[in-house]
Design a protein around this motif. Sequence first.
Motif, PDB file in Angstrom:
ATOM      1  N   GLY A  58       0.830  -1.205   0.000  1.00  0.00           N
ATOM      2  CA  GLY A  58       0.000   0.000   0.000  1.00  0.00           C
ATOM      3  C   GLY A  58       0.859   1.248   0.000  1.00  0.00           C
ATOM      4  N   TYR A  59       0.227   2.359   0.293  1.00  0.00           N
ATOM      5  CA  TYR A  59       0.945   3.632   0.315  1.00  0.00           C
ATOM      6  C   TYR A  59       1.312   3.975   1.754  1.00  0.00           C
ATOM      7  CZ  TYR A  59      -0.501   3.664  -4.480  1.00  0.00           C
ATOM      8  OH  TYR A  59      -0.671   3.296  -5.787  1.00  0.00           O
ATOM      9  N   ALA A  60       2.581   4.298   1.947  1.00  0.00           N
ATOM     10  CA  ALA A  60       3.082   4.553   3.296  1.00  0.00           C
ATOM     11  C   ALA A  60       2.441   5.804   3.898  1.00  0.00           C
ATOM     12  CB  ALA A  60       4.596   4.716   3.258  1.00  0.00           C
ATOM     13  N   ASP A  61       2.124   5.723   5.170  1.00  0.00           N
ATOM     14  CA  ASP A  61       1.728   6.905   5.923  1.00  0.00           C
ATOM     15  C   ASP A  61       3.022   7.593   6.351  1.00  0.00           C
ATOM     16  OD1 ASP A  61       0.976   8.822   7.702  1.00  0.00           O
ATOM     17  OD2 ASP A  61      -0.265   7.507   8.956  1.00  0.00           O
ATOM     18  N   GLU A  62       3.385   8.613   5.596  1.00  0.00           N
ATOM     19  CA  GLU A  62       4.687   9.265   5.827  1.00  0.00           C
ATOM     20  C   GLU A  62       4.734  10.000   7.157  1.00  0.00           C
ATOM     21  OE1 GLU A  62       7.028   8.501   3.882  1.00  0.00           O
ATOM     22  OE2 GLU A  62       6.135   8.028   1.924  1.00  0.00           O
ATOM     23  N   SER A  63       3.553  10.242   7.756  1.00  0.00           N
ATOM     24  CA  SER A  63       3.546  10.962   9.034  1.00  0.00           C
ATOM     25  C   SER A  63       3.777  10.018  10.213  1.00  0.00           C
ATOM     26  CB  SER A  63       2.212  11.695   9.213  1.00  0.00           C
ATOM     27  OG  SER A  63       1.178  10.753   9.438  1.00  0.00           O
ATOM     28  N   ALA A  64       3.795   8.723   9.966  1.00  0.00           N
ATOM     29  CA  ALA A  64       3.928   7.756  11.061  1.00  0.00           C
ATOM     30  C   ALA A  64       5.407   7.578  11.440  1.00  0.00           C
ATOM     31  CB  ALA A  64       3.326   6.416  10.664  1.00  0.00           C
ATOM     32  N   ALA A  65       5.690   7.765  12.725  1.00  0.00           N
ATOM     33  CA  ALA A  65       7.083   7.678  13.199  1.00  0.00           C
ATOM     34  C   ALA A  65       7.683   6.307  12.901  1.00  0.00           C
ATOM     35  CB  ALA A  65       7.132   7.963  14.697  1.00  0.00           C
ATOM     36  N   VAL A  66       6.854   5.260  12.984  1.00  0.00           N
ATOM     37  CA  VAL A  66       7.386   3.903  12.812  1.00  0.00           C
ATOM     38  C   VAL A  66       7.999   3.718  11.419  1.00  0.00           C
ATOM     39  CG1 VAL A  66       5.239   2.783  12.006  1.00  0.00           C
ATOM     40  CG2 VAL A  66       6.911   1.458  13.335  1.00  0.00           C
ATOM     41  N   ASN A  67       7.504   4.500  10.473  1.00  0.00           N
ATOM     42  CA  ASN A  67       8.031   4.375   9.109  1.00  0.00           C
ATOM     43  C   ASN A  67       9.369   5.095   8.901  1.00  0.00           C
ATOM     44  OD1 ASN A  67       5.966   2.733   8.302  1.00  0.00           O
ATOM     45  ND2 ASN A  67       4.716   4.391   7.436  1.00  0.00           N
ATOM     46  N   THR A  68       9.857   5.714   9.961  1.00  0.00           N
ATOM     47  CA  THR A  68      11.189   6.321   9.842  1.00  0.00           C
ATOM     48  C   THR A  68      12.275   5.329  10.292  1.00  0.00           C
ATOM     49  OG1 THR A  68      11.167   7.270  12.060  1.00  0.00           O
ATOM     50  CG2 THR A  68      10.284   8.645  10.281  1.00  0.00           C
ATOM     51  N   LEU A  69      11.840   4.152  10.717  1.00  0.00           N
ATOM     52  CA  LEU A  69      12.815   3.137  11.150  1.00  0.00           C
ATOM     53  C   LEU A  69      13.632   2.656   9.950  1.00  0.00           C
ATOM     54  CD1 LEU A  69      13.941   1.180  13.294  1.00  0.00           C
ATOM     55  CD2 LEU A  69      12.084  -0.372  12.736  1.00  0.00           C
ATOM     56  N   TYR A  70      14.923   2.844  10.057  1.00  0.00           N
ATOM     57  CA  TYR A  70      15.816   2.354   8.998  1.00  0.00           C
ATOM     58  C   TYR A  70      16.705   1.323   9.668  1.00  0.00           C
ATOM     59  CZ  TYR A  70      18.400   2.504   4.616  1.00  0.00           C
ATOM     60  OH  TYR A  70      18.970   2.165   3.414  1.00  0.00           O
ATOM     61  N   ALA A  71      16.281   0.079   9.587  1.00  0.00           N
ATOM     62  CA  ALA A  71      16.923  -0.988  10.368  1.00  0.00           C
ATOM     63  C   ALA A  71      18.397  -1.125   9.998  1.00  0.00           C
ATOM     64  CB  ALA A  71      16.185  -2.305  10.131  1.00  0.00           C
ATOM     65  N   ASP A  72      19.210  -1.293  11.023  1.00  0.00           N
ATOM     66  CA  ASP A  72      20.662  -1.440  10.820  1.00  0.00           C
ATOM     67  C   ASP A  72      20.988  -2.706  10.052  1.00  0.00           C
ATOM     68  OD1 ASP A  72      21.359   0.817  12.219  1.00  0.00           O
ATOM     69  OD2 ASP A  72      21.385  -0.227  14.144  1.00  0.00           O
ATOM     70  N   ARG A  73      22.162  -2.730   9.520  1.00  0.00           N
ATOM     71  CA  ARG A  73      22.681  -3.946   8.898  1.00  0.00           C
ATOM     72  C   ARG A  73      24.125  -4.126   9.333  1.00  0.00           C
ATOM     73  NH1 ARG A  73      17.932  -3.946   7.445  1.00  0.00           N
ATOM     74  NH2 ARG A  73      17.168  -4.722   5.442  1.00  0.00           N
ATOM     75  N   ALA A  74      24.555  -5.364   9.352  1.00  0.00           N
ATOM     76  CA  ALA A  74      25.966  -5.663   9.580  1.00  0.00           C
ATOM     77  C   ALA A  74      26.764  -5.081   8.417  1.00  0.00           C
ATOM     78  CB  ALA A  74      26.167  -7.174   9.650  1.00  0.00           C
ATOM     79  N   GLU A  75      28.000  -4.687   8.707  1.00  0.00           N
ATOM     80  CA  GLU A  75      28.893  -4.207   7.639  1.00  0.00           C
ATOM     81  C   GLU A  75      29.348  -5.410   6.809  1.00  0.00           C
ATOM     82  OE1 GLU A  75      29.450  -1.105   6.986  1.00  0.00           O
ATOM     83  OE2 GLU A  75      28.431  -0.346   8.772  1.00  0.00           O
ATOM     84  N   VAL A  76      29.756  -5.141   5.579  1.00  0.00           N
ATOM     85  CA  VAL A  76      30.163  -6.220   4.676  1.00  0.00           C
ATOM     86  C   VAL A  76      31.204  -7.131   5.322  1.00  0.00           C
ATOM     87  CG1 VAL A  76      31.352  -6.729   2.492  1.00  0.00           C
ATOM     88  CG2 VAL A  76      29.562  -4.972   2.566  1.00  0.00           C
ATOM     89  N   ASP A  77      32.189  -6.509   6.005  1.00  0.00           N
ATOM     90  CA  ASP A  77      33.261  -7.334   6.578  1.00  0.00           C
ATOM     91  C   ASP A  77      32.793  -8.208   7.739  1.00  0.00           C
ATOM     92  OD1 ASP A  77      35.524  -6.878   4.919  1.00  0.00           O
ATOM     93  OD2 ASP A  77      35.452  -4.789   5.611  1.00  0.00           O
ATOM     94  N   GLU A  78      31.612  -7.937   8.238  1.00  0.00           N
ATOM     95  CA  GLU A  78      31.103  -8.771   9.329  1.00  0.00           C
ATOM     96  C   GLU A  78      30.515 -10.080   8.810  1.00  0.00           C
ATOM     97  OE1 GLU A  78      28.737  -6.616  12.390  1.00  0.00           O
ATOM     98  OE2 GLU A  78      29.397  -4.829  11.330  1.00  0.00           O
ATOM     99  N   PHE A  79      30.131 -10.107   7.525  1.00  0.00           N
ATOM    100  CA  PHE A  79      29.513 -11.342   7.029  1.00  0.00           C
ATOM    101  C   PHE A  79      30.196 -11.922   5.791  1.00  0.00           C
ATOM    102  CE2 PHE A  79      27.104  -7.896   4.961  1.00  0.00           C
ATOM    103  CZ  PHE A  79      27.164  -8.289   3.631  1.00  0.00           C
ATOM    104  N   ALA A  80      31.105 -11.155   5.194  1.00  0.00           N
ATOM    105  CA  ALA A  80      31.727 -11.641   3.950  1.00  0.00           C
ATOM    106  C   ALA A  80      33.202 -11.887   4.156  1.00  0.00           C
ATOM    107  CB  ALA A  80      31.509 -10.621   2.841  1.00  0.00           C
TER     108      ALA A  80
END
Length: 224
Positions: free
Chosen positions: A197-219
């Motif tokens: 669907g279309y994101a509710d841009e006003s919702a705080a939860v949609n500002t979550l930009y989940a972290d990721r491991a750095e390349v050297d941590e998994f490659a």
Amino acid sequence: MMSVSEALRKRISTRAFLPTPVPETLVREILDVARRAPSGGNVQPWKVMAVAGEDRQNVIDIAAQVTQTNPAGEVGERFIYPDNLWEPHRSWRYKLGEDMYALLGIPKENKLGRLAHLARNAEFFGAPVGLFFIIDERMGFGQWAHLGMFMQSIALAALERGVASCMQEFWARYRTSLKAHFQLPETEMIYCAMALGYADESAAVNTLYADRAEVDEFATFRGF
Ligand SMILES: Cc1cc2nc3c(=O)[nH]c(=O)nc-3n(C[C@H](O)[C@H](O)[C@H](O)COP(=O)(O)O)c2cc1C
């Protein structure tokens, strides 16, 4: 036009949607692009059940009914996470939850508040379209991985068209009832769902930009 890299960086799990409908033609177009996803032997081990309108409401009602009698949902044979998840995966999972509930302003002590947000899964977080991904139980773990590629392809094709998504294995809680509801053949099962669907841009939860491991941590790189 959005580059592949841009789409990969921009795609997030959207957990608050506007009620604005997504027309069937657009959902079809997204699936039409995503069907180019690769699969071993080109077996294409997927089926999709797309629901909107009354059919969406029906599955929401089913989830609510199951929850009433069985709050934890229907426990199936396929686990969502392995027991006693180990590091570093355990910490990633924990961090995601903490980061998300921090944005939502729901502290750990507020168990009911956290459960209420979790329950929004069962309403597709307000998204007007739900996709259910179906796989034949006779398929092996390889094919499950290939279904995942298909799902990511859908999420990226959707994003390119301004349509946000959230993959939702939460719906595994209702596998048995949904299988009956959709009258799936004996060997088929629902793996996962996806809210579209279309994101509710006003919702705080949609500002979550989940972290990721750095390349050297998994490659590991050898022989370059
Ligand atoms: C197969 C799959 C199932 C998921 N199921 C859920 C779910 O039921 N509910 C939810 O809120 N997020 C779900 N997620 C989203 C993940 O939490 C999310 O992808 C991860 O935290 C990374 O965040 P991002 O997608 O925003 O980059 C799922 C993701 C995948 C790939």
